[in-house]
Design a protein around this motif. Sequence first.
Motif, PDB file in Angstrom:
ATOM      1  N   GLY A  92       0.026  -0.154   1.560  1.00  0.00           N
ATOM      2  CA  GLY A  92       1.305   0.045   2.337  1.00  0.00           C
ATOM      3  C   GLY A  92       1.357   1.532   2.855  1.00  0.00           C
ATOM      4  N   LEU A  93       0.835   2.539   2.024  1.00  0.00           N
ATOM      5  CA  LEU A  93       0.714   3.912   2.456  1.00  0.00           C
ATOM      6  C   LEU A  93      -0.114   4.207   3.964  1.00  0.00           C
ATOM      7  CD1 LEU A  93       1.418   6.772   2.006  1.00  0.00           C
ATOM      8  CD2 LEU A  93      -0.571   6.910   0.561  1.00  0.00           C
ATOM      9  N   ALA A 134      -0.420  -3.078  -8.231  1.00  0.00           N
ATOM     10  CA  ALA A 134       0.845  -2.483  -7.743  1.00  0.00           C
ATOM     11  C   ALA A 134       0.149  -1.238  -6.928  1.00  0.00           C
ATOM     12  CB  ALA A 134       1.795  -2.114  -8.712  1.00  0.00           C
ATOM     13  N   GLY A 135      -0.780  -0.795  -7.589  1.00  0.00           N
ATOM     14  CA  GLY A 135      -1.350   0.623  -7.036  1.00  0.00           C
ATOM     15  C   GLY A 135      -2.147   0.273  -5.729  1.00  0.00           C
ATOM     16  N   THR A 151       1.480   2.588   6.705  1.00  0.00           N
ATOM     17  CA  THR A 151       2.542   3.378   7.169  1.00  0.00           C
ATOM     18  C   THR A 151       2.095   4.630   8.047  1.00  0.00           C
ATOM     19  OG1 THR A 151       4.092   2.854   5.426  1.00  0.00           O
ATOM     20  CG2 THR A 151       4.802   4.748   6.495  1.00  0.00           C
ATOM     21  N   VAL A 180      -1.474  -2.342  -3.851  1.00  0.00           N
ATOM     22  CA  VAL A 180      -0.483  -2.561  -2.589  1.00  0.00           C
ATOM     23  C   VAL A 180       0.394  -1.514  -2.310  1.00  0.00           C
ATOM     24  CG1 VAL A 180       1.807  -3.938  -2.554  1.00  0.00           C
ATOM     25  CG2 VAL A 180      -0.126  -4.862  -3.751  1.00  0.00           C
ATOM     26  N   ALA A 181       0.419  -0.451  -3.146  1.00  0.00           N
ATOM     27  CA  ALA A 181       1.074   0.750  -2.503  1.00  0.00           C
ATOM     28  C   ALA A 181       0.229   1.548  -1.796  1.00  0.00           C
ATOM     29  CB  ALA A 181       1.332   1.613  -3.855  1.00  0.00           C
ATOM     30  N   LEU A 182      -1.075   1.657  -2.154  1.00  0.00           N
ATOM     31  CA  LEU A 182      -2.197   2.243  -1.350  1.00  0.00           C
ATOM     32  C   LEU A 182      -2.176   1.547   0.071  1.00  0.00           C
ATOM     33  CD1 LEU A 182      -4.358   4.456  -1.039  1.00  0.00           C
ATOM     34  CD2 LEU A 182      -5.767   2.875  -2.050  1.00  0.00           C
TER      35      LEU A 182
END
Length: 51
Positions: A42-43, A35-36, A46, A38-40
Amino acid sequence: MFYVNREDHALMVPRRFGLGWTLNFGNPRAAMILAGVVALIGLVITIRFSG
């Protein structure tokens, strides 16, 4: 394809086929790491495309 063994407390295990290591998805920390990552990603996407 995925390694899931709740009895095995190792986070990273050697791949059965090929070279390298894979996450043990039977370990709760593996889901947090995934999850970390994938979030990184995505960040970064973005921030890269928001300008």
